[in-house]
Design a protein around this motif. Structure first.
Motif, PDB file in Angstrom:
ATOM      1  N   ARG A 185       0.811  -1.175   0.017  1.00 17.64           N
ATOM      2  CA  ARG A 185      -0.037  -0.013   0.136  1.00 17.64           C
ATOM      3  C   ARG A 185       0.873   1.178   0.038  1.00 17.64           C
ATOM      4  O   ARG A 185       1.924   1.185   0.722  1.00 17.64           O
ATOM      5  CB  ARG A 185      -0.845   0.023   1.292  1.00 17.64           C
ATOM      6  CG  ARG A 185      -2.093  -1.160   1.170  1.00 17.64           C
ATOM      7  CD  ARG A 185      -2.928  -0.916   2.167  1.00 17.64           C
ATOM      8  NE  ARG A 185      -3.690  -1.937   2.059  1.00 17.64           N
ATOM      9  CZ  ARG A 185      -4.698  -2.391   3.185  1.00 17.64           C
ATOM     10  NH1 ARG A 185      -4.424  -2.060   4.472  1.00 17.64           N
ATOM     11  NH2 ARG A 185      -5.737  -3.139   3.010  1.00 17.64           N
ATOM     12  N   GLN A 186       0.243   2.272  -0.448  1.00 21.17           N
ATOM     13  CA  GLN A 186       1.105   3.492  -0.515  1.00 21.17           C
ATOM     14  C   GLN A 186       0.703   4.419   0.645  1.00 21.17           C
ATOM     15  O   GLN A 186      -0.517   4.627   0.563  1.00 21.17           O
ATOM     16  CB  GLN A 186       0.817   4.090  -2.201  1.00 21.17           C
ATOM     17  CG  GLN A 186       1.365   5.488  -2.085  1.00 21.17           C
ATOM     18  CD  GLN A 186       2.988   5.569  -2.403  1.00 21.17           C
ATOM     19  OE1 GLN A 186       3.316   4.415  -3.047  1.00 21.17           O
ATOM     20  NE2 GLN A 186       3.792   6.384  -2.087  1.00 21.17           N
ATOM     21  N   ARG A 187       1.740   4.906   1.285  1.00 25.54           N
ATOM     22  CA  ARG A 187       1.246   6.141   2.448  1.00 25.54           C
ATOM     23  C   ARG A 187       1.303   7.298   1.728  1.00 25.54           C
ATOM     24  O   ARG A 187       2.675   7.452   1.399  1.00 25.54           O
ATOM     25  CB  ARG A 187       2.101   5.778   3.523  1.00 25.54           C
ATOM     26  CG  ARG A 187       1.318   4.489   4.636  1.00 25.54           C
ATOM     27  CD  ARG A 187       1.612   4.821   5.750  1.00 25.54           C
ATOM     28  NE  ARG A 187       1.052   3.436   6.389  1.00 25.54           N
ATOM     29  CZ  ARG A 187       1.477   2.843   7.388  1.00 25.54           C
ATOM     30  NH1 ARG A 187       2.410   3.510   8.044  1.00 25.54           N
ATOM     31  NH2 ARG A 187       1.037   1.886   8.073  1.00 25.54           N
ATOM     32  N   HIS A 188       0.859   8.170   2.006  1.00 28.38           N
ATOM     33  CA  HIS A 188       1.129   9.637   1.316  1.00 28.38           C
ATOM     34  C   HIS A 188       1.920  10.350   2.269  1.00 28.38           C
ATOM     35  O   HIS A 188       2.032  10.002   3.579  1.00 28.38           O
ATOM     36  CB  HIS A 188      -0.387  10.429   1.059  1.00 28.38           C
ATOM     37  CG  HIS A 188      -1.237   9.763   0.335  1.00 28.38           C
ATOM     38  ND1 HIS A 188      -1.149   9.662  -1.253  1.00 28.38           N
ATOM     39  CD2 HIS A 188      -2.340   9.072   0.573  1.00 28.38           C
ATOM     40  CE1 HIS A 188      -2.007   8.996  -1.677  1.00 28.38           C
ATOM     41  NE2 HIS A 188      -2.863   8.589  -0.760  1.00 28.38           N
ATOM     42  N   ALA A 189       2.579  11.298   1.799  1.00 27.75           N
ATOM     43  CA  ALA A 189       3.267  12.348   2.620  1.00 27.75           C
ATOM     44  C   ALA A 189       2.432  12.959   3.676  1.00 27.75           C
ATOM     45  O   ALA A 189       1.292  13.184   3.523  1.00 27.75           O
ATOM     46  CB  ALA A 189       4.082  13.375   1.877  1.00 27.75           C
ATOM     47  N   ARG A 190       3.016  13.256   4.737  1.00 32.12           N
ATOM     48  CA  ARG A 190       2.255  13.912   5.744  1.00 32.12           C
ATOM     49  C   ARG A 190       3.145  14.727   6.671  1.00 32.12           C
ATOM     50  O   ARG A 190       4.338  14.409   6.800  1.00 32.12           O
ATOM     51  CB  ARG A 190       1.482  12.762   6.608  1.00 32.12           C
ATOM     52  CG  ARG A 190       2.118  11.853   7.292  1.00 32.12           C
ATOM     53  CD  ARG A 190       1.438  10.619   7.953  1.00 32.12           C
ATOM     54  NE  ARG A 190       2.455  10.051   8.563  1.00 32.12           N
ATOM     55  CZ  ARG A 190       2.842   9.784   9.763  1.00 32.12           C
ATOM     56  NH1 ARG A 190       2.493  10.719  10.597  1.00 32.12           N
ATOM     57  NH2 ARG A 190       3.578   8.834  10.285  1.00 32.12           N
ATOM     58  N   ALA A 191       2.579  15.471   7.710  1.00 31.78           N
ATOM     59  CA  ALA A 191       3.141  15.960   8.584  1.00 31.78           C
ATOM     60  C   ALA A 191       3.092  15.711   9.955  1.00 31.78           C
ATOM     61  O   ALA A 191       2.022  15.163  10.302  1.00 31.78           O
ATOM     62  CB  ALA A 191       2.472  17.788   8.768  1.00 31.78           C
ATOM     63  N   GLY A 192       4.239  15.332  10.524  1.00 30.26           N
ATOM     64  CA  GLY A 192       4.114  14.622  11.854  1.00 30.26           C
ATOM     65  C   GLY A 192       5.078  15.550  12.743  1.00 30.26           C
ATOM     66  O   GLY A 192       5.062  16.670  12.460  1.00 30.26           O
ATOM     67  N   ARG A 193       5.365  15.085  13.731  1.00 30.91           N
ATOM     68  CA  ARG A 193       6.171  15.923  14.742  1.00 30.91           C
ATOM     69  C   ARG A 193       7.080  14.973  15.704  1.00 30.91           C
ATOM     70  O   ARG A 193       6.945  13.945  15.608  1.00 30.91           O
ATOM     71  CB  ARG A 193       5.201  16.506  15.774  1.00 30.91           C
ATOM     72  CG  ARG A 193       4.361  15.658  16.770  1.00 30.91           C
ATOM     73  CD  ARG A 193       3.555  16.479  17.697  1.00 30.91           C
ATOM     74  NE  ARG A 193       3.205  15.412  18.957  1.00 30.91           N
ATOM     75  CZ  ARG A 193       4.032  15.047  19.998  1.00 30.91           C
ATOM     76  NH1 ARG A 193       5.215  15.633  20.268  1.00 30.91           N
ATOM     77  NH2 ARG A 193       3.342  14.124  20.873  1.00 30.91           N
ATOM     78  N   ASN A 194       8.392  15.647  16.139  1.00 33.04           N
ATOM     79  CA  ASN A 194       9.514  14.674  16.729  1.00 33.04           C
ATOM     80  C   ASN A 194       8.693  14.747  18.132  1.00 33.04           C
ATOM     81  O   ASN A 194       8.636  15.632  18.907  1.00 33.04           O
ATOM     82  CB  ASN A 194      10.760  15.801  16.724  1.00 33.04           C
ATOM     83  CG  ASN A 194      11.797  15.281  17.398  1.00 33.04           C
ATOM     84  OD1 ASN A 194      11.566  14.408  18.463  1.00 33.04           O
ATOM     85  ND2 ASN A 194      12.911  15.385  16.962  1.00 33.04           N
ATOM     86  N   PRO A 241       7.785  11.508   4.596  1.00 30.75           N
ATOM     87  CA  PRO A 241       7.793  11.413   3.173  1.00 30.75           C
ATOM     88  C   PRO A 241       6.696  10.176   2.608  1.00 30.75           C
ATOM     89  O   PRO A 241       6.527   9.404   3.716  1.00 30.75           O
ATOM     90  CB  PRO A 241       9.119  11.250   2.640  1.00 30.75           C
ATOM     91  CG  PRO A 241       9.787  10.543   3.991  1.00 30.75           C
ATOM     92  CD  PRO A 241       9.217  11.219   5.086  1.00 30.75           C
ATOM     93  N   ALA A 242       6.275  10.203   1.398  1.00 25.01           N
ATOM     94  CA  ALA A 242       5.203   9.074   1.105  1.00 25.01           C
ATOM     95  C   ALA A 242       6.246   7.964   0.829  1.00 25.01           C
ATOM     96  O   ALA A 242       7.649   8.108   0.876  1.00 25.01           O
ATOM     97  CB  ALA A 242       4.758   9.562  -0.411  1.00 25.01           C
ATOM     98  N   ARG A 243       5.870   6.771   1.023  1.00 22.54           N
ATOM     99  CA  ARG A 243       6.348   5.457   0.949  1.00 22.54           C
ATOM    100  C   ARG A 243       5.428   4.256   0.938  1.00 22.54           C
ATOM    101  O   ARG A 243       4.232   4.724   1.034  1.00 22.54           O
ATOM    102  CB  ARG A 243       7.050   5.241   2.409  1.00 22.54           C
ATOM    103  CG  ARG A 243       6.047   4.976   3.723  1.00 22.54           C
ATOM    104  CD  ARG A 243       6.992   4.798   4.751  1.00 22.54           C
ATOM    105  NE  ARG A 243       7.771   5.961   5.333  1.00 22.54           N
ATOM    106  CZ  ARG A 243       8.957   5.947   5.873  1.00 22.54           C
ATOM    107  NH1 ARG A 243       9.193   4.791   6.599  1.00 22.54           N
ATOM    108  NH2 ARG A 243       9.634   6.988   6.023  1.00 22.54           N
ATOM    109  N   LYS A 244       5.983   3.323   0.341  1.00 22.45           N
ATOM    110  CA  LYS A 244       5.440   1.912   0.276  1.00 22.45           C
ATOM    111  C   LYS A 244       5.413   1.170   1.613  1.00 22.45           C
ATOM    112  O   LYS A 244       6.359   0.976   2.157  1.00 22.45           O
ATOM    113  CB  LYS A 244       5.557   1.036  -0.847  1.00 22.45           C
ATOM    114  CG  LYS A 244       5.471   2.112  -2.489  1.00 22.45           C
ATOM    115  CD  LYS A 244       5.842   1.184  -3.471  1.00 22.45           C
ATOM    116  CE  LYS A 244       5.869   2.086  -4.819  1.00 22.45           C
ATOM    117  NZ  LYS A 244       6.417   1.444  -5.764  1.00 22.45           N
TER     118      LYS A 244
END
Length: 100
Positions: free
Chosen positions: A53-62, A72-75
């Protein structure tokens, strides 16, 4: 169970040598990985389906600092359990009997 334990079980059940069983298990895993890299699904009847499955790029936090981080987007691989395996792992309870 890890791979070496799986190889031992295959050798025990099939009567093959440990080396041949290791080759068989390794080849099966390699073919599954190759199919996933190509974006194909792998269906093993009675067990389930492997896919990507493809995961879209998103904003996260440390989590340590709370600072925003760009993820970043990733499989990612996934496994969907088959009906037979689900029935084995989650047996239906026996129906309650009515008392007179």
């Amino acid at each position: 169970m890890n791979k070496s334990e799986l190889v031992q079980e295959v050798a025990r059940l099939s009567g093959l040598t440990h080396e041949v069983s290791d080759t068989v298990v390794t080849a099966a895993f390699e073919r599954i990985i190759e199919a996933l890299v190509k974006g194909e699904h792998v269906e093993l009847r009675g067990l389930g389906t492997f896919g990507v499955r493809q995961r879209h790029a998103r904003a996260g936090r440390n989590p340590k600092t709370g600072a925003p981080v760009s993820v970043p987007a990733r499989k990612v691989p996934f496994f969907k359990m088959g009906k037979e395996l689900r029935a084995i792992l989650n047996p239906r309870p026996a129906p309650a009997t009515a008392r007179p």
